[in-house]
Design an enzyme around this catalytic site. Sequence first.
Site, PDB file in Angstrom:
ATOM      1  N   GLU A 183       0.645  -1.367  -0.282  1.00  0.00           N
ATOM      2  CA  GLU A 183      -0.339   0.012  -0.234  1.00  0.00           C
ATOM      3  C   GLU A 183       1.161   1.047   0.036  1.00  0.00           C
ATOM      4  O   GLU A 183       0.800   1.551  -0.921  1.00  0.00           O
ATOM      5  CB  GLU A 183      -1.219  -0.187   0.560  1.00  0.00           C
ATOM      6  CG  GLU A 183      -2.036   0.987   1.203  1.00  0.00           C
ATOM      7  CD  GLU A 183      -3.020   1.131   2.144  1.00  0.00           C
ATOM      8  OE1 GLU A 183      -3.396   0.084   2.979  1.00  0.00           O
ATOM      9  OE2 GLU A 183      -4.009   2.062   2.751  1.00  0.00           O
ATOM     10  N   ARG A 209      -7.422   3.191  13.401  1.00  0.00           N
ATOM     11  CA  ARG A 209      -8.144   1.845  12.944  1.00  0.00           C
ATOM     12  C   ARG A 209      -8.383   1.787  13.690  1.00  0.00           C
ATOM     13  O   ARG A 209      -9.423   0.445  14.199  1.00  0.00           O
ATOM     14  CB  ARG A 209      -7.795   1.073  11.243  1.00  0.00           C
ATOM     15  CG  ARG A 209      -9.380   0.082  11.172  1.00  0.00           C
ATOM     16  CD  ARG A 209      -8.911  -0.386  10.058  1.00  0.00           C
ATOM     17  NE  ARG A 209      -9.624   0.500   9.207  1.00  0.00           N
ATOM     18  CZ  ARG A 209     -10.799  -0.045   8.478  1.00  0.00           C
ATOM     19  NH1 ARG A 209     -11.712  -0.549   9.126  1.00  0.00           N
ATOM     20  NH2 ARG A 209     -11.237   0.845   7.933  1.00  0.00           N
ATOM     21  N   GLU A 266     -10.943  -8.515   4.421  1.00  0.00           N
ATOM     22  CA  GLU A 266      -9.894  -8.189   5.526  1.00  0.00           C
ATOM     23  C   GLU A 266     -10.962  -9.094   6.811  1.00  0.00           C
ATOM     24  O   GLU A 266      -9.901  -9.491   7.371  1.00  0.00           O
ATOM     25  CB  GLU A 266      -9.398  -6.684   6.493  1.00  0.00           C
ATOM     26  CG  GLU A 266      -8.642  -6.121   5.380  1.00  0.00           C
ATOM     27  CD  GLU A 266      -8.555  -4.554   5.040  1.00  0.00           C
ATOM     28  OE1 GLU A 266     -10.032  -3.658   4.939  1.00  0.00           O
ATOM     29  OE2 GLU A 266      -7.320  -4.329   5.844  1.00  0.00           O
TER      30      GLU A 266
END
Length: 759
Positions: A226, A304, A708
């Site tokens: 990423e 997160r 995920e």
Amino acid sequence: MSFHDPELHSRGESRFVDDLQIPEGTLHAAVVTSSLSHGILEELSTAKAEAAPGVRAVLTAVDIPGMNQIGTIIMDEPLLASNEVSFIGEPLAVVIADTPALAHQAAELVRPQIRKLQSITDPREAFARGMLIAPPVTFCIGDLDKSWEACDLIVKGRADSGGQEHLYLETQATLAIPMENGSLRLHSGTQGPTYVQRIAARVLGIPMNMVEVDVTRLGGAFGGKEDQATPWAVIAALGAYVTGRPVKLVLDRGEDMRLTGKRHPYSSDYRLGLSSEGRLLVWEVTYYQNGGAASDLSTAILERTLFHTTNAYAIPSVSATGICCRTHLPPNTAFRGFGGPQAMFVLECALRKAADELGMTAEEIQALNLLRTGDIFPYGMEYKGDEVERSWLRLDELHDLKAVRKSNEQFNLSGGIYRRGMAVMPVCFGISFTNTSLNQASALVHVYTDGSIGVSTGAVEMGQGVNAKMAAVAARVFGVDITRVKVETTNTTRTANTSPTAASSAADMNGNAVRIACGNILNRLLQVAGTHFGLGDPNHLELRSESIVRNGAATDLGWEVLVNTAYLERVNLSSHVHYSTPGIHFNRDTNQGVPFAYHVAGAALTEVTLDRLRGTYTVDAVRIVHDCGDSIAPLIDRGQIEGGLLQGIGWMTIEDLKYDTASRALLTDSLATYKVPDIYSTPADVEVEFLECHSENAGVFNSKAVGEPPFMYGIGAYFALLDALGSDDAERRRNEPMTAPMTAERLLGILIREKRKDS
Ligand code: LUZ
Ligand code: MOS
């Protein structure tokens, strides 16, 4: 006829960066990196390397024409170190030579002189010294003081979870090709083509329109590409820019394992307050995140974590603090779950401790506290679904959790050296990038005059099957066979300003863009068909099974004739559509809002058998009920669920990163020392049931994101092993931190200690 990835993979025909036919004159790059974890770079002599055979250039920070800066969120990471070095493997120089071997040989001749400074690799120690990447962030809801007073039981403790190597099959790789007029084309194995484009342009000091990034597919990524495909792509770009020749850089496996960041290890302190019946009343937690030497995506990952601090449970009062600690390890980065798994592990630790104290089973506490429709998350969002509870109930209905526990107890009374254990792991994961602005995607669809279809989107195929999903969407809208659809490479000149393929959201967002773009073209085709049949409006026409259907009856106007007719009528057979997820927002001053389009839920029952003599174990079965919405590709979704589960089990049980205590060098830098789950450690029995879909979802055609959430079912393996330890472990559990991974080595240590105590 167009083949998709599964066919190409099984024929061995899929191309990865290292398979691309290289242009004549291509040079090869090797990177010189720091062998010290912290110090001052006092000298970097390149003369010997420059004189070595086949060497075309040796580049250091001074050769960078633009900014020596590759940071994404916080600008704190140089491409090539020029003063302070802050981790082992930090790039210092790049050797460009005629062959990979010559480049590597010459790289050995670059002799950096680094004055050693003290290095810190423990996040709590970093925190104590004020080494923070960003100020701490707290999510807070409810009246904490009042809630503590109302508690009958308060448990507190510490929980530590380890890092994780991504171990994608394809290592980091880029081929950079100079084009005319000073522009570049980069064939990069990245989840974020636009990140590579933006940062290559920044480092080279050229506009973004001079950098084209093209991605065919990746051999796996899991978050490791990423942000962290970028440095290698930019190093190749720099080499190509300076030499005017194509430059290829492919890390070998050992380099990839040593130089790149991992999942963030966390060390956390918690306090959980409950009523005597086991109701969760108040949750207080501090997460010390081991960020590594540069920020990378750490702050977003930590956020997160905070979003998932209560996982699938309703807790009225919460105070969760995340501390992003800077240490002298390679910058840790995105990894499937993106901080969510670390949060969920801590809460499950606390629940087990509370269960011990209350004399309840973990499942009793879990079931009592599951999120129900209308409950409020600690970030102020209302839980709109009912899938958390429904998936638990369905799991119980299918497998009778109480009966499993009972039969384990029976077995354990007579099992000799073997003990069985179980755990249920509920998951509730928010879908959308927590950075709201990233929730956008686009698609460019062309229908060619022969009826074949080309689809370009911002989504990157990395083995997760997103291309097959994009093709399925186009075929479904047009009513044609899927083999007519070719999904093109992900390319920044066709699809600009892409968000990385991440956060499980690529199929949702790019798929919706494809759906709308195909719909635009379909409407034009139906107009043409309407004219063909002499109808004023095409309302009663549809395209199904490659033909126009009129008032439900097939006609002889087929797809290919229709498309060609439209072309001759000068009708636009292309559409470009931008999609942004509706209805989401988040206020970072109050940490309240609606950051997620929706949540994905599910529950997994894990069953293990522990050998109390050897400390070895088998994960016998994992039984999952998972919410995919209305899946548009059930086989792909099943693959994601099974793969995510195994990767989660690996993180929790066998993947153990070891560092040399003196030098801080990674010791587990090969597959001989770093073990990931393989076919032999796969549970004999993995059952997956898709939860019946009762809701309308923001995913394409009512589907839901799947990348995920299933990872976190793997957390159940840790707690099933803990359960199998049973009373052997009760005292330890009371006094010591819970630490993952629960390797056979650690289990054996616990068993031996218990045995010594007995005798
Ligand atoms: N990447 C990101 C992610 O930039 N933001 C996110 O919220 C996220 N979530 C999961 C995985 N990658
Ligand atoms: Mo990610 S952890 O790149 O969705």
